[in-house]
Design an enzyme around this catalytic site. Structure first.
Site, PDB file in Angstrom:
ATOM      1  N   ASP A 196      27.144 -46.961  24.271  1.00 49.94           N
ATOM      2  CA  ASP A 196      26.717 -45.566  24.384  1.00 49.94           C
ATOM      3  C   ASP A 196      27.712 -44.746  25.196  1.00 49.94           C
ATOM      4  O   ASP A 196      28.185 -45.190  26.246  1.00 49.94           O
ATOM      5  CB  ASP A 196      25.338 -45.491  25.048  1.00 49.94           C
ATOM      6  N   GLU A 236      29.118 -45.858  19.478  1.00 46.85           N
ATOM      7  CA  GLU A 236      28.474 -44.561  19.232  1.00 46.85           C
ATOM      8  C   GLU A 236      29.410 -43.446  19.664  1.00 46.85           C
ATOM      9  O   GLU A 236      29.619 -43.234  20.859  1.00 46.85           O
ATOM     10  CB  GLU A 236      27.145 -44.482  20.002  1.00 46.85           C
ATOM     11  N   HIS A 293      17.675 -40.869  17.746  1.00 50.97           N
ATOM     12  CA  HIS A 293      16.993 -40.246  18.884  1.00 50.97           C
ATOM     13  C   HIS A 293      17.696 -38.969  19.332  1.00 50.97           C
ATOM     14  O   HIS A 293      17.150 -38.211  20.137  1.00 50.97           O
ATOM     15  CB  HIS A 293      16.932 -41.224  20.050  1.00 50.97           C
ATOM     16  N   TYR A 349      27.057 -29.821  19.856  1.00 50.76           N
ATOM     17  CA  TYR A 349      27.440 -30.181  18.498  1.00 50.76           C
ATOM     18  C   TYR A 349      26.283 -30.758  17.686  1.00 50.76           C
ATOM     19  O   TYR A 349      26.488 -31.397  16.677  1.00 50.76           O
ATOM     20  CB  TYR A 349      28.581 -31.207  18.532  1.00 50.76           C
ATOM     21  N   GLN A 350      25.052 -30.565  18.120  1.00 53.03           N
ATOM     22  CA  GLN A 350      23.915 -31.138  17.415  1.00 53.03           C
ATOM     23  C   GLN A 350      22.816 -30.119  17.193  1.00 53.03           C
ATOM     24  O   GLN A 350      22.633 -29.199  17.994  1.00 53.03           O
ATOM     25  CB  GLN A 350      23.345 -32.328  18.203  1.00 53.03           C
ATOM     26  N   ARG A 404      15.774 -32.454  22.435  1.00 57.88           N
ATOM     27  CA  ARG A 404      15.714 -33.628  21.578  1.00 57.88           C
ATOM     28  C   ARG A 404      14.312 -34.230  21.494  1.00 57.88           C
ATOM     29  O   ARG A 404      14.035 -35.046  20.615  1.00 57.88           O
ATOM     30  CB  ARG A 404      16.729 -34.675  22.059  1.00 57.88           C
TER      31      ARG A 404
END
Length: 489
Positions: A196, A236, A293, A349-350, A404
């Site tokens: 991660d 990731e 997630h 960026y999400q 999120r």
């Protein structure tokens, strides 16, 4: 890693219990999901699971949160199916014993070199230009002013939140810290790890501090240390798509993070051209995902932020902007409330949204997207919310203010049982079983010639065949396979 569909889930958000209860759900004789998955990725189950970043800021990375169980439970689950766990390489909690020791003892602490400060990254001093060159996933500088318990003031390096303190992975204590995690995992039967935040792990004065040559070298070295313990490594990284191709050459597995936005682009813009271009380029040692997630990555199909002129993305910038707006419109603007400045835990960026709602809740489009995912080479992962075709959790978003969380619903057993009766979920389970059991998916993959608006893929092994053809102009499709009747959605 088995060539079968995997589940990715939080332990406590799918059924409301611990690891032992999740094992019953997945593998028990009466388990609601019995026999569906070849493996499970357990999102952070370390102590604590409810810190500043939903477990991605562990106080003790080698301790199972007691509310979820113990390492014996992980070992029992790993004896039944493949288990993947996260190694959070970039940072550790400000509440960790290591930082508390450093805070009290300063340079006399054995952990003094573990934590990165402004001075340790820029020992010769820093100017505005150098600081602005540091790549940022979130607004602001990667620094937090802290007063230690001994009275010293420090500028600590914090890529994500002030509670997540970046560590020096090249320092002896940093290396020992990560090796201790790997050994604990190996002893508990974990044979796959997700690395991660690896793209930010190396810091270097005068550079972007993201996916540098030194970062690639660290990833390769870490993967070798894991392999020596019998552990496969998944990296990731959300970044320019060609970097995924580079990383794939050094590790066991990478995520296909370009897939989710490209699939949405195909449905919204009624063309398969960018998607087919990527399928021809993408690494085969990929875990395919439509949802995780985190949010839906946009950077993964855009131009290289460090070289926009010479490194274009998989889709033009105007279409990338329009894609984000299409997601907001399809979700009735719920995603807009959870994305960017509208919510905390910012990611530049999400887009935060369930994949089902990103497609406007259209069941046929959703099932075709899953069929497409399962047909691509690699190992498919299905996120627990996506498994149940979940909607955006606006109530949880309102309570937490964390963007999120819109896609991190807490399902109790009754909700799971009810969701599994929905026709869209029943058809998805049918697709999962087809992907797991049909012999063709152990054979040869072929991207077939077709019109720009059409995607056609085929798998063959001896006399076994599976074919998927989608016309994005009208969603006409063929899903046929030897030994069974064609599927229609």
């Amino acid at each position: 890693m088995k060539n079968q569909v995997q589940l990715i889930t939080y332990v406590d958000r799918l059924g409301g219990g611990g690891i032992a209860q999740l094992q019953v759900l997945l593998q028990g004789p009466q388990g609601l999901l019995q026999g569906l998955f070849g493996g499970v990725h357990l999102l952070p189950f370390f102590y604590p699971i409810d810190g500043a970043d939903a477990g991605f800021d562990p106080i003790d990375h080698t301790q199972v949160d007691p509310r979820l169980g113990a390492w014996a439970d992980v070992r029992a689950l790993s004896a039944q199916c493949d288990v993947m766990a996260d190694v959070i390489v970039n940072h550790i909690s400000a509440d960790s014993p290591q930082f508390q020791d450093y805070s009290e003892r300063g340079e006399a602490s054995r952990y003094a070199g573990l934590f990165l400060t402004l001075d340790s990254v820029f020992p010769g001093g820093v100017d505005e230009r150098q600081l602005l060159a540091v790549y940022r996933p979130r607004p602001g500088l990667p620094l937090t002013v802290a007063t230690l318990k001994n009275g010293q003031k420090k500028l600590l390096w914090t890529t994500f939140t002030p509670k997540q303190l970046d560590i020096d992975v090249q320092h002896a204590e940093g290396r020992a810290y990560l090796d201790g995690i790997l050994q604990r995992f190996a002893d508990s039967g974990i044979r796959m790890v997700r690395l991660d935040a690896a793209g930010y792990a190396i810091k270097k004065a005068g550079a972007s501090c993201f996916m540098m040559p030194e970062t690639f070298a660290f990833i390769a070295e870490f993967a070798a240390r894991a392999k020596a313990l019998g552990i496969e490594v998944l990296v990731e990284i959300h970044s320019y798509y060609r970097r995924q191709i580079e990383i794939a050459q050094q590790v066991d597995w990478v995520y296909d993070f370009a897939l989710p936005p490209l699939v949405l682009h195909a449905f919204f813009f009624k063309t398969a051209a960018p998607l087919k271009r990527w399928i021809a380029l993408r690494p085969r040692n990929a875990l395919t995902v439509l949802d995780t997630h985190d949010g839906i990555g946009i950077i993964d199909i855009g131009a290289d932020s460090a070289d926009r002129a010479g490194s274009p993305g998989l889709v033009p910038p105007a279409e990338l902007d329009a894609l984000v707006e299409r997601i907001h419109a399809a979700s009735q603007c719920q995603s807009r409330q959870a994305t960017g400045a509208a919510a905390s835990n910012l990611d530049l960026y999400q887009v935060n949204c369930t994949f089902f709602d990103a497609l406007g809740g259209d069941e046929r489009s959703y099932l075709l997207a899953r069929a497409l995912q399962f047909f691509l080479p690699g190992v498919p992962q299905v996120y627990y919310v996506g498994l149940l075709a979940g909607h955006n959790d606006m109530a949880l978003l309102a309570r937490s203010g964390v963007g999120r969380d819109i896609n991190r619903h807490h399902y109790d057993q009754a909700e799971i049982a009810a969701a599994l009766q929905r026709p869209v979920v029943q058809r998805l389970l049918q697709l999962i079983r087809l992907r797991n059991e049909h012999p063709a998916f152990q054979g040869r993959f072929e991207l077939l010639e077709s019109e720009p608006e059409v995607l056609a893929m085929r798998w063959q092994l001896d006399e076994h065949e599976a074919l998927l053809r989608i016309d994005f102009r009208d969603l006409g499709h063929t899903l046929s396979f030897s030994g069974g009747a064609p599927l229609q959605f």
